[in-house]
Design an enzyme around this catalytic site. Structure first.
Site, PDB file in Angstrom:
ATOM      1  N   GLY A  71       3.249   8.058   7.566  1.00 10.67           N
ATOM      2  CA  GLY A  71       2.527   9.309   7.388  1.00 10.67           C
ATOM      3  C   GLY A  71       1.338   9.125   6.473  1.00 10.67           C
ATOM      4  N   THR A  72       0.339   9.987   6.630  1.00  4.32           N
ATOM      5  CA  THR A  72      -0.927   9.743   5.929  1.00  4.32           C
ATOM      6  C   THR A  72      -0.948  10.225   4.486  1.00  4.32           C
ATOM      7  OG1 THR A  72      -1.875  11.832   6.744  1.00  4.32           O
ATOM      8  CG2 THR A  72      -2.206   9.855   8.097  1.00  4.32           C
ATOM      9  N   ASP A  73      -0.038  11.096   4.086  1.00  7.46           N
ATOM     10  CA  ASP A  73      -0.112  11.669   2.736  1.00  7.46           C
ATOM     11  C   ASP A  73      -0.078  10.601   1.650  1.00  7.46           C
ATOM     12  OD1 ASP A  73      -0.248  14.151   3.845  1.00  7.46           O
ATOM     13  OD2 ASP A  73       1.700  14.846   3.131  1.00  7.46           O
ATOM     14  N   THR A  74       0.817   9.659   1.774  1.00  5.58           N
ATOM     15  CA  THR A  74       0.956   8.602   0.759  1.00  5.58           C
ATOM     16  C   THR A  74       0.701   7.220   1.341  1.00  5.58           C
ATOM     17  OG1 THR A  74       3.352   8.448   1.169  1.00  5.58           O
ATOM     18  CG2 THR A  74       2.622   9.955  -0.578  1.00  5.58           C
ATOM     19  N   LYS A 145      -7.490   8.186   1.140  1.00  7.93           N
ATOM     20  CA  LYS A 145      -7.561   9.311   2.072  1.00  7.93           C
ATOM     21  C   LYS A 145      -8.607  10.284   1.549  1.00  7.93           C
ATOM     22  CE  LYS A 145      -4.794  12.675   4.609  1.00  7.93           C
ATOM     23  NZ  LYS A 145      -3.435  13.247   4.857  1.00  7.93           N
TER      24      LYS A 145
END
Length: 314
Positions: A71-74, A145
């Site tokens: 996933g891109t959050d972390t 990000k």
């Protein structure tokens, strides 16, 4: 992730591994292993320890490279942490998606294809951990990000992407740099407790009065400007440093990093350095925290911690 039939909220999808193994990319054979079907906000160090073990085993057994879907959050944090311990020539490539797999214009398949091509490319060997997103290849130590919505969600500072994926080819935009701070034996399963505090207008960090030094392995400050704090915060930070707690100061500003010599007023970078704090250079606060944690987990002393952060000096 996929959405429900109504096109609403996205959630982890148990069919992800099946979709991966059925994907054909330029004759590259993909072998999928599920480690955790969770959101990236729920990724823990023990997950990454298993990633490291499986990735090393795969490469040692003959795999050309490894792709980690995340996933891109972390994502940038996992890539940075894995880059501290990845000690193989084959690349470990991290990728993900901004749109659910069931959404129109889903970007996951293209990112996966580009990541697999990168992992199999001889040009990527020796580059360590890479992040592939939207046709660009980023070094783990530089990628961040930069958008919570765009499919072009990741960018690299200060030098830009390492390469672009052009069809089946990897086109390098710059030479492979020398990798910094590789600690192959550092334990990832459980990292020391290192909180991050954000500096701001009139913030004296009185929260530290309720966090005894013996409960802290280290502290990271997301400072203002080039790595500054309020003068009122200095007595508390000096107290922690006197107790042997390492304090690293990053900046909350997206680019430019910290300084070591521009300002010399109370709470400035010069004042902090004279008190014994370390500056994070161009590392953002989240990555500075991870570097300090993995160094402490590896048993690093003050001089080695200082030398490691000096690698990232702006």
């Amino acid at each position: 992730m996929t959405q429900g039939e109504d096109g609403g909220h996205a959630a982890p999808d148990s069919a992800a591994g099946e979709r991966l193994t059925s994907t054909l990319i330029d004759g590259i054979e993909l072998i999928a292993h599920e480690i955790a079907n969770v959101s990236s906000s729920d990724v823990r160090p023990h997950h990454l320890a298993e990633v490291l073990e499986r990735a090393r085993h795969a490469v040692d057994a003959g795999a050309a490279g490894v792709v980690l879907t995340h996933g891109t959050d972390t994502l940038e944090e996992s890539a940075f942490l894995l880059n501290r311990v990845w000690d193989r020539e084959a690349p470990l490539v991290v990728t993900g998606a901004m749109r659910p797999a069931s959404a129109p214009g889903a970007d996951g398949p293209a990112n996966l294809q580009d990541a697999a091509r990168t992992a199999a490319s001889p040009s990527a060997r020796g580059a360590g951990v890479l992040v592939v997103f939207d046709g660009h290849v980023h070094l783990a130590d530089q990628v961040s990000k930069v958008s919570s919505r765009s499919v072009a969600a990741f960018a690299s500072t200060p030098s830009g992407p390492l390469a672009i994926v052009d069809g089946a080819e990897l086109r390098l935009l710059q030479p492979l740099p020398r990798r910094a701070v590789v600690l192959p034996d550092a334990p990832l399963g459980r990292l020391p407790r290192v909180p991050t505090l954000m500096a701001g207008l009139d913030d004296d960090f009185d929260l530290l009065d309720h966090l005894p030094a013996e409960l802290l392995s280290g502290l990271v400050i997301a400072g203002v400007g080039m790595g500054h704090v309020s003068p009122a915060a200095m007595p508390r930070l000096r107290g922690l440093l006197a107790d042997g707690v390492p304090v690293v100061v990053a900046t909350r500003i997206p680019s430019g990093g910290t300084s070591t010599h521009h300002y010399a007023y109370p709470g400035s970078e010069v004042d902090l350095l004279e008190a014994g704090a370390l500056m994070a250079g161009h590392l953002p606060p989240a990555k500075a925290r991870l570097l300090l944690q993995v160094l402490l987990a590896d048993g690093a002393s003050g001089p080695r911690i200082r030398e490691s952060f000096e690698t990232y000096a702006s």
